[in-house]
Design an enzyme around this catalytic site. Sequence first.
Site, PDB file in Angstrom:
ATOM      1  N   ARG A  14       0.756  -1.245   0.150  1.00 54.84           N
ATOM      2  CA  ARG A  14      -0.062  -0.015  -0.018  1.00 54.84           C
ATOM      3  C   ARG A  14       1.017   1.244  -0.116  1.00 54.84           C
ATOM      4  O   ARG A  14       2.135   0.944   0.095  1.00 54.84           O
ATOM      5  CB  ARG A  14      -0.778   0.253   1.348  1.00 54.84           C
ATOM      6  CG  ARG A  14      -0.062  -0.447   2.592  1.00 54.84           C
ATOM      7  CD  ARG A  14      -1.377  -0.555   3.638  1.00 54.84           C
ATOM      8  NE  ARG A  14      -0.826  -1.161   4.662  1.00 54.84           N
ATOM      9  CZ  ARG A  14      -0.059  -0.372   5.950  1.00 54.84           C
ATOM     10  NH1 ARG A  14      -0.478   0.873   5.764  1.00 54.84           N
ATOM     11  NH2 ARG A  14       0.474  -1.071   6.840  1.00 54.84           N
ATOM     12  N   ASP A  62       9.122 -10.286   7.391  1.00 58.39           N
ATOM     13  CA  ASP A  62       9.140  -9.041   8.096  1.00 58.39           C
ATOM     14  C   ASP A  62      10.575  -8.401   7.927  1.00 58.39           C
ATOM     15  O   ASP A  62      11.560  -9.462   8.439  1.00 58.39           O
ATOM     16  CB  ASP A  62       8.854  -9.477   9.581  1.00 58.39           C
ATOM     17  CG  ASP A  62       8.936  -8.320  10.745  1.00 58.39           C
ATOM     18  OD1 ASP A  62       9.618  -7.380  10.439  1.00 58.39           O
ATOM     19  OD2 ASP A  62       8.602  -8.813  11.547  1.00 58.39           O
ATOM     20  N   VAL A  63      10.648  -7.395   7.380  1.00 56.01           N
ATOM     21  CA  VAL A  63      12.152  -6.859   7.131  1.00 56.01           C
ATOM     22  C   VAL A  63      12.923  -6.614   8.384  1.00 56.01           C
ATOM     23  O   VAL A  63      14.261  -6.545   8.335  1.00 56.01           O
ATOM     24  CB  VAL A  63      12.159  -5.543   6.318  1.00 56.01           C
ATOM     25  CG1 VAL A  63      11.623  -6.047   4.833  1.00 56.01           C
ATOM     26  CG2 VAL A  63      11.638  -4.512   7.027  1.00 56.01           C
ATOM     27  N   ASN A  89      11.547   0.389   1.309  1.00 53.16           N
ATOM     28  CA  ASN A  89      10.489   1.076   1.527  1.00 53.16           C
ATOM     29  C   ASN A  89       9.658   1.095   2.633  1.00 53.16           C
ATOM     30  O   ASN A  89       9.069   1.914   3.315  1.00 53.16           O
ATOM     31  CB  ASN A  89       9.440   1.323   0.293  1.00 53.16           C
ATOM     32  CG  ASN A  89       8.271   1.924   0.508  1.00 53.16           C
ATOM     33  OD1 ASN A  89       8.214   3.227   0.507  1.00 53.16           O
ATOM     34  ND2 ASN A  89       7.297   1.389   0.743  1.00 53.16           N
ATOM     35  N   SER A 141      13.269  10.296   5.200  1.00 51.89           N
ATOM     36  CA  SER A 141      12.274  11.207   5.391  1.00 51.89           C
ATOM     37  C   SER A 141      12.899  12.673   5.835  1.00 51.89           C
ATOM     38  O   SER A 141      13.912  12.696   6.213  1.00 51.89           O
ATOM     39  CB  SER A 141      11.288  10.733   6.683  1.00 51.89           C
ATOM     40  OG  SER A 141      10.425  11.818   7.246  1.00 51.89           O
ATOM     41  N   TYR A 154      11.426   7.578  15.340  1.00 46.86           N
ATOM     42  CA  TYR A 154      11.130   7.727  13.740  1.00 46.86           C
ATOM     43  C   TYR A 154      12.305   8.553  13.079  1.00 46.86           C
ATOM     44  O   TYR A 154      13.051   8.089  11.962  1.00 46.86           O
ATOM     45  CB  TYR A 154       9.781   8.095  13.367  1.00 46.86           C
ATOM     46  CG  TYR A 154       9.637   8.217  11.794  1.00 46.86           C
ATOM     47  CD1 TYR A 154       8.981   7.049  11.429  1.00 46.86           C
ATOM     48  CD2 TYR A 154       9.462   9.513  11.006  1.00 46.86           C
ATOM     49  CE1 TYR A 154       8.913   6.985   9.810  1.00 46.86           C
ATOM     50  CE2 TYR A 154       9.209   9.406   9.971  1.00 46.86           C
ATOM     51  CZ  TYR A 154       8.709   8.130   9.155  1.00 46.86           C
ATOM     52  OH  TYR A 154       8.612   8.452   7.946  1.00 46.86           O
ATOM     53  N   LYS A 158      15.366   7.412  10.516  1.00 46.58           N
ATOM     54  CA  LYS A 158      15.439   8.012   9.244  1.00 46.58           C
ATOM     55  C   LYS A 158      16.782   8.758   9.027  1.00 46.58           C
ATOM     56  O   LYS A 158      17.338   8.789   7.854  1.00 46.58           O
ATOM     57  CB  LYS A 158      14.395   8.767   8.989  1.00 46.58           C
ATOM     58  CG  LYS A 158      12.891   8.051   8.852  1.00 46.58           C
ATOM     59  CD  LYS A 158      13.009   7.157   7.655  1.00 46.58           C
ATOM     60  CE  LYS A 158      11.772   6.422   7.714  1.00 46.58           C
ATOM     61  NZ  LYS A 158      11.582   5.315   6.665  1.00 46.58           N
TER      62      LYS A 158
HETATM   63  P1  NAP Z   1       2.241   2.893   4.765  1.00 48.81           P
HETATM   64  O1  NAP Z   1       0.908   3.383   4.170  1.00 48.81           O
HETATM   65  O2  NAP Z   1       1.993   2.912   6.198  1.00 48.81           O
HETATM   66  O3  NAP Z   1       2.600   1.685   4.241  1.00 48.81           O
HETATM   67  C1  NAP Z   1       3.771   1.039   4.947  1.00 48.81           C
HETATM   68  C2  NAP Z   1       4.110  -0.222   4.247  1.00 48.81           C
HETATM   69  O4  NAP Z   1       5.179  -1.029   4.772  1.00 48.81           O
HETATM   70  C3  NAP Z   1       3.166  -1.222   3.992  1.00 48.81           C
HETATM   71  O5  NAP Z   1       3.136  -1.805   2.882  1.00 48.81           O
HETATM   72  C4  NAP Z   1       3.608  -2.207   5.465  1.00 48.81           C
HETATM   73  O6  NAP Z   1       3.145  -3.711   4.696  1.00 48.81           O
HETATM   74  C5  NAP Z   1       4.919  -2.213   5.109  1.00 48.81           C
HETATM   75  N1  NAP Z   1       5.485  -2.798   6.357  1.00 48.81           N
HETATM   76  C6  NAP Z   1       5.273  -2.068   7.770  1.00 48.81           C
HETATM   77  N2  NAP Z   1       6.161  -3.085   8.274  1.00 48.81           N
HETATM   78  C7  NAP Z   1       6.955  -4.046   7.762  1.00 48.81           C
HETATM   79  C8  NAP Z   1       7.752  -4.972   8.323  1.00 48.81           C
HETATM   80  N3  NAP Z   1       8.227  -5.102   9.359  1.00 48.81           N
HETATM   81  N4  NAP Z   1       8.213  -5.937   7.242  1.00 48.81           N
HETATM   82  C9  NAP Z   1       7.821  -5.546   5.793  1.00 48.81           C
HETATM   83  N5  NAP Z   1       6.835  -4.500   5.210  1.00 48.81           N
HETATM   84  C10 NAP Z   1       6.415  -3.575   6.511  1.00 48.81           C
HETATM   85  O7  NAP Z   1       3.637   3.954   4.808  1.00 48.81           O
HETATM   86  P2  NAP Z   1       3.786   5.014   3.761  1.00 48.81           P
HETATM   87  O8  NAP Z   1       3.276   6.353   3.795  1.00 48.81           O
HETATM   88  O9  NAP Z   1       3.517   4.480   2.230  1.00 48.81           O
HETATM   89  O10 NAP Z   1       5.469   5.236   4.032  1.00 48.81           O
HETATM   90  C11 NAP Z   1       6.213   4.253   3.151  1.00 48.81           C
HETATM   91  C12 NAP Z   1       7.834   4.546   3.468  1.00 48.81           C
HETATM   92  O11 NAP Z   1       7.691   6.012   3.199  1.00 48.81           O
HETATM   93  C13 NAP Z   1       7.828   4.433   4.960  1.00 48.81           C
HETATM   94  O12 NAP Z   1       9.316   4.082   5.253  1.00 48.81           O
HETATM   95  C14 NAP Z   1       7.723   5.859   5.433  1.00 48.81           C
HETATM   96  O13 NAP Z   1       8.368   5.903   7.044  1.00 48.81           O
HETATM   97  C15 NAP Z   1       8.307   6.871   4.632  1.00 48.81           C
HETATM   98  N6  NAP Z   1       7.719   7.953   4.551  1.00 48.81           N
HETATM   99  C16 NAP Z   1       6.366   8.308   4.426  1.00 48.81           C
HETATM  100  C17 NAP Z   1       6.081   9.571   4.425  1.00 48.81           C
HETATM  101  C18 NAP Z   1       4.721  10.016   4.234  1.00 48.81           C
HETATM  102  O14 NAP Z   1       4.277  11.318   4.467  1.00 48.81           O
HETATM  103  N7  NAP Z   1       3.741   9.295   4.075  1.00 48.81           N
HETATM  104  C19 NAP Z   1       7.032  10.781   4.666  1.00 48.81           C
HETATM  105  C20 NAP Z   1       8.403  10.391   4.637  1.00 48.81           C
HETATM  106  C21 NAP Z   1       8.699   9.009   4.569  1.00 48.81           C
HETATM  107  P3  NAP Z   1       2.003  -4.581   5.719  1.00 48.81           P
HETATM  108  O15 NAP Z   1       0.907  -3.744   5.661  1.00 48.81           O
HETATM  109  O16 NAP Z   1       1.733  -5.737   4.761  1.00 48.81           O
HETATM  110  O17 NAP Z   1       2.605  -4.889   6.835  1.00 48.81           O
END
Ligand code: NAP
Length: 246
Positions: A14, A62-63, A89, A141, A154, A158
């Site tokens: 997602r 689980d990474v 990611n 991030s 967090y 990052k």
């Molecule tokens: P998200 O919608 O919460 O999605 C997180 C994804 O990570 C999901 O596919 C989840 O899969 C997977 N995940 C979580 N724990 C895991 C684990 N232990 N092993 C394998 N997969 C795992 O988050 P997002 O907003 O798309 O963020 C993606 C990345 O961008 C993250 O690293 C986040 O820190 C970074 N980021 C996001 C933002 C933002 O504003 N959204 C800003 C800066 C950085 P499952 O549900 O299947 O566990």
Amino acid sequence: MLSGNTAVVTGASRGIGRAIALELASRGALVIINYNGSASRAEEVKAEIETNGGRAELFRCDVSDSGQCEAFIADVIEKHKKIDILVNNAGITRDGLLMKMTEEDFDRVLDVNLKGTFHTIRFVSRQMLRQKSGRIINMSSVVGIMGNAGQANYAASKAGVIGLTKAAARELASRGITVNAIAPGFIETEMTAVLSDRVKEATAAQIPMGTFGKPEDIAKTVAFLASEDARYITGQVIQVDGGMGI
Ligand code: NAP
């Protein structure tokens, strides 16, 4: 184009990871969609890629678990003989003020976001060294650069991803492997949907462009870093944040 490339994208069920998987597949890469929770969301991403004429496979891992990562990467290499692109990611938040933050919440965020990135790089880079080529793209991030109240765990994870990216870039550069990080600002996903309107308004006020980013904004940057056009870029952190971190 990325035809003939095998790309591993962690946390691709997602949000940003899903957009990255769709983008890389649309450019011809075979995408390995990693997830950790329920398979249904990851299956939807795979189906969407296939409907668009692309190729994708699923792998639950689980990474944060070194053994699972080793088995995951070994499986991909056994089946596909190579890994051209690794996108780290997968990430989580467990927000709270520093004084109230539990050690468990600190450790879990570091384990997934930072150690998860270390585990996959460790196992994938062995294969990329044999290939003498590869692209590694890590999700940091803007918070890892600027810090953020309520996100000590967090932000530390990052910031750690940035240090890891630069060290890996130096170690792997002479073997044709580039390692870069992307530092997204506020991107509209499930991770940010849970934040209160007050937090969203305060964040929007810090963004010179005045709007939140979309997962596709990050996916396009990943596709560029994975492409031949980015062959001479390594060890960099690209902020995709509407100017938030200026
Ligand atoms: P998200 O919608 O919460 O999605 C997180 C994804 O990570 C999901 O596919 C989840 O899969 C997977 N995940 C979580 N724990 C895991 C684990 N232990 N092993 C394998 N997969 C795992 O988050 P997002 O907003 O798309 O963020 C993606 C990345 O961008 C993250 O690293 C986040 O820190 C970074 N980021 C996001 C933002 C933002 O504003 N959204 C800003 C800066 C950085 P499952 O549900 O299947 O566990």
